[in-house]
Design an enzyme around this catalytic site. Sequence first.
Site, PDB file in Angstrom:
ATOM      1  CG  MET A 127       8.710  23.137  -1.690  1.00  0.00           C
ATOM      2  SD  MET A 127       7.523  24.077  -2.671  1.00  0.00           S
ATOM      3  CE  MET A 127       6.735  25.090  -1.438  1.00  0.00           C
ATOM      4  CE1 TYR A 149      12.577  31.535   1.757  1.00  0.00           C
ATOM      5  CE2 TYR A 149      12.990  29.167   1.601  1.00  0.00           C
ATOM      6  CZ  TYR A 149      12.519  30.343   1.046  1.00  0.00           C
ATOM      7  OH  TYR A 149      11.990  30.336  -0.212  1.00  0.00           O
ATOM      8  NE  ARG A 173      -6.863   1.076  11.726  1.00  0.00           N
ATOM      9  CZ  ARG A 173      -5.700   0.807  11.176  1.00  0.00           C
ATOM     10  NH1 ARG A 173      -4.675   1.617  11.333  1.00  0.00           N
ATOM     11  NH2 ARG A 173      -5.521  -0.287  10.457  1.00  0.00           N
ATOM     12  CE  LYS A 219      -0.476  -0.104   5.017  1.00  0.00           C
ATOM     13  NZ  LYS A 219      -1.170  -0.777   6.111  1.00  0.00           N
TER      14      LYS A 219
HETATM   15  C1  LIG Z   1      -0.384  -1.836   6.767  1.00  0.00           C
HETATM   16  C2  LIG Z   1      -1.002  -3.110   7.201  1.00  0.00           C
HETATM   17  C3  LIG Z   1      -0.217  -4.256   7.460  1.00  0.00           C
HETATM   18  C4  LIG Z   1       1.281  -4.252   7.468  1.00  0.00           C
HETATM   19  O1  LIG Z   1       1.757  -3.901   8.737  1.00  0.00           O
HETATM   20  P1  LIG Z   1       3.329  -3.858   9.043  1.00  0.00           P
HETATM   21  O2  LIG Z   1       3.413  -3.416  10.456  1.00  0.00           O
HETATM   22  O3  LIG Z   1       3.912  -2.839   8.121  1.00  0.00           O
HETATM   23  O4  LIG Z   1       3.862  -5.208   8.777  1.00  0.00           O
HETATM   24  C5  LIG Z   1      -0.889  -5.446   7.724  1.00  0.00           C
HETATM   25  N1  LIG Z   1      -2.225  -5.501   7.766  1.00  0.00           N
HETATM   26  C6  LIG Z   1      -2.996  -4.419   7.566  1.00  0.00           C
HETATM   27  C7  LIG Z   1      -4.473  -4.560   7.660  1.00  0.00           C
HETATM   28  C8  LIG Z   1      -2.415  -3.183   7.288  1.00  0.00           C
HETATM   29  O5  LIG Z   1      -3.185  -2.107   7.108  1.00  0.00           O
END
Ligand SMILES: *Cc1c(COP(=O)(O)O)cnc(C)c1O
Length: 339
Positions: free
Chosen positions: A293, A247, A120, A36
């Site tokens: 930046m 800056y 969550r 992700k």
């Molecule tokens: C991001 C995520 C992971 C990975 O977690 P890590 O701590 O990076 O290994 C696993 N499961 C879900 C649902 C996540 O959102």
Amino acid sequence: MPLMATITISKSNFYHNLNQIALKVGSKEKIAVVLKDNAYGHGLGIIAELASEYGILHAVVRNLAEAREIEGLFESILILGSREYEVNEKFNFAVNSLEEIPKIPRGCRVELKNDTGMHRNGIACEQIGEALELIEKHGLVLSGAFTHYRSADVLSSELFWQQKNFEKVKEKLRSSGFDHIRFHGCNSAAALRACRSDEAIVRAGIGIYGYNELPFPFDDTMLKPVLALYASRVATRVLRKGQRVGYGGDLTAPHDMTIATYDLGYGDGWCRGDSMRPYTTAEGLPILGRVSMDLISLESDKEQVCIMDDAKAAAKHFGTISYEMTTALSPFIKRIVVE
Ligand SMILES: *Cc1c(COP(=O)(O)O)cnc(C)c1O
């Protein structure tokens, strides 16, 4: 390496990490790589290709666009947070709430996200029966159930409390006729600490990128950072004693010094931090004055400098976590694979 800010991706370190995790969980076929957010900033396409070449079969992403980009490389892709759906043999959409179920087109493959204590998103343990009814009513294909731990990397027994809750949900699903679906709970920390060998996959994110976030007494698996960040020189000048740079002129030259600007700044996702408590690069050079930046200044005249080769160490300096250091890096920075 091209003369511009560049991220290198170490193939050998990546494979080292996958080897270490495979040893923990039993086989590489059990690892689902979490890709992700541009593979935690490492580059979705690059990491997906390398993982597939290594023999990884499963991936986890955030949205449909990411899934489509890597579709050809994996057997299954779990999509954690999509509001767009597609009937596709490989795509499994996480169900994050009961309200979401009627919005998913018939025939889509879904996996129940079970809230075992993180609170969550996800379906509460008491809502599983209702979720199954809705899934059936709306013609969805239930292909798995999973949970996420809130404290797998903390010295406490909370992980085991959540695992116990998830076991009850598994029982409930199995006794409702879903004994063939995949169950999974572990992220990297849980996989390194207390992997459940009876689960189909582990969702490994930060670990594959080279960071073991567990406190030392739990696990001493050595992982190696995959990403290194380089910046290249834009302009050099001699700063006379007493002249100030950047800056606000926050840094005053204590003596004559040769400094150069480098092409990295907060616009690239680099942390701006506090000029009074400067970050020191991987090569031992403190950033001089404020981060702009698109630029930083260093006492150097080298064409290319390594800014960071250990996101955990950098995160410690900035008061954040390794995840944020790498994920924040702009997708526009060129990424190249090195051995
Ligand atoms: C991001 C995520 C992971 C990975 O977690 P890590 O701590 O990076 O290994 C696993 N499961 C879900 C649902 C996540 O959102």
